[in-house]
Design a protein around this motif. Sequence first.
Motif, PDB file in Angstrom:
ATOM      1  N   HIS A 242       0.786  -1.301  -0.242  1.00 58.11           N
ATOM      2  CA  HIS A 242      -0.232   0.061  -0.025  1.00 58.11           C
ATOM      3  C   HIS A 242       1.014   0.942  -0.593  1.00 58.11           C
ATOM      4  O   HIS A 242       0.595   2.224  -0.626  1.00 58.11           O
TER       5      HIS A 242
ATOM      6  N   LYS B  78       2.011   2.028  -3.568  1.00 58.66           N
ATOM      7  CA  LYS B  78       1.110   2.889  -4.525  1.00 58.66           C
ATOM      8  C   LYS B  78       1.569   3.662  -4.035  1.00 58.66           C
ATOM      9  O   LYS B  78       0.875   5.286  -5.273  1.00 58.66           O
ATOM     10  N   ILE B  79       0.954   4.487  -2.536  1.00 58.49           N
ATOM     11  CA  ILE B  79       1.299   5.525  -2.154  1.00 58.49           C
ATOM     12  C   ILE B  79       2.114   7.107  -2.746  1.00 58.49           C
ATOM     13  O   ILE B  79       2.084   7.965  -3.833  1.00 58.49           O
TER      14      ILE B  79
ATOM     15  N   GLU C 175      -2.416   4.607  -4.842  1.00 59.57           N
ATOM     16  CA  GLU C 175      -3.815   5.253  -3.428  1.00 59.57           C
ATOM     17  C   GLU C 175      -2.832   5.965  -3.423  1.00 59.57           C
ATOM     18  O   GLU C 175      -2.271   7.107  -2.551  1.00 59.57           O
TER      19      GLU C 175
END
Length: 173
Positions: free
Chosen positions: A30, A33-34, A39
């Motif tokens: 996650h 992806k940030i 995201e």
Amino acid sequence: MTIGEALKHQRIRLGLTQDEMIQGIIHKSHYSKIERGIEGISAESLFKILFAHHIDVDSFLELIKNEYISENEKRAEELENKVRIAFNTSDKNEIENCLQEVLKLPGNKVFKYRIIVAIATFRGQLDELSVVIKEDIIKEDIIKEFTRHDTWLGDIDALRLFGNCMQVFETVK
């Protein structure tokens, strides 16, 4: 700079790996992806990461501000900086040019009043501000701005307006 870009910038500045940056706060996939802008991140997770690494929140927000504020707010900030420089250098022509640009901005009523009062003070014409402007500043804007918050520290622009208008209070009878 986006939040992900700013996080990556801070991580590299600190010499951390992604695993070290997240310290179990969120999943590595996650977080990756940030950083890449795929995201988003919750405010809670963002602050946990910032606080875990003693990253100054104000400095972090300064990095990302231009990505998230409106074009109107960006323009107001640019003009505020130009006005500040013009005052510091006593550049009367630039001050007048800035005033005209500020008056064209949509909204920003408090900012406009701050500039009007500051320029009237600079010109030595504070007592010549119309009674309507003086009463509008006092009754409509300053009082309204200060009563919007529980403390005077709630809105820095209202405090700036109040500071700029101290002399106006003395000239209104």
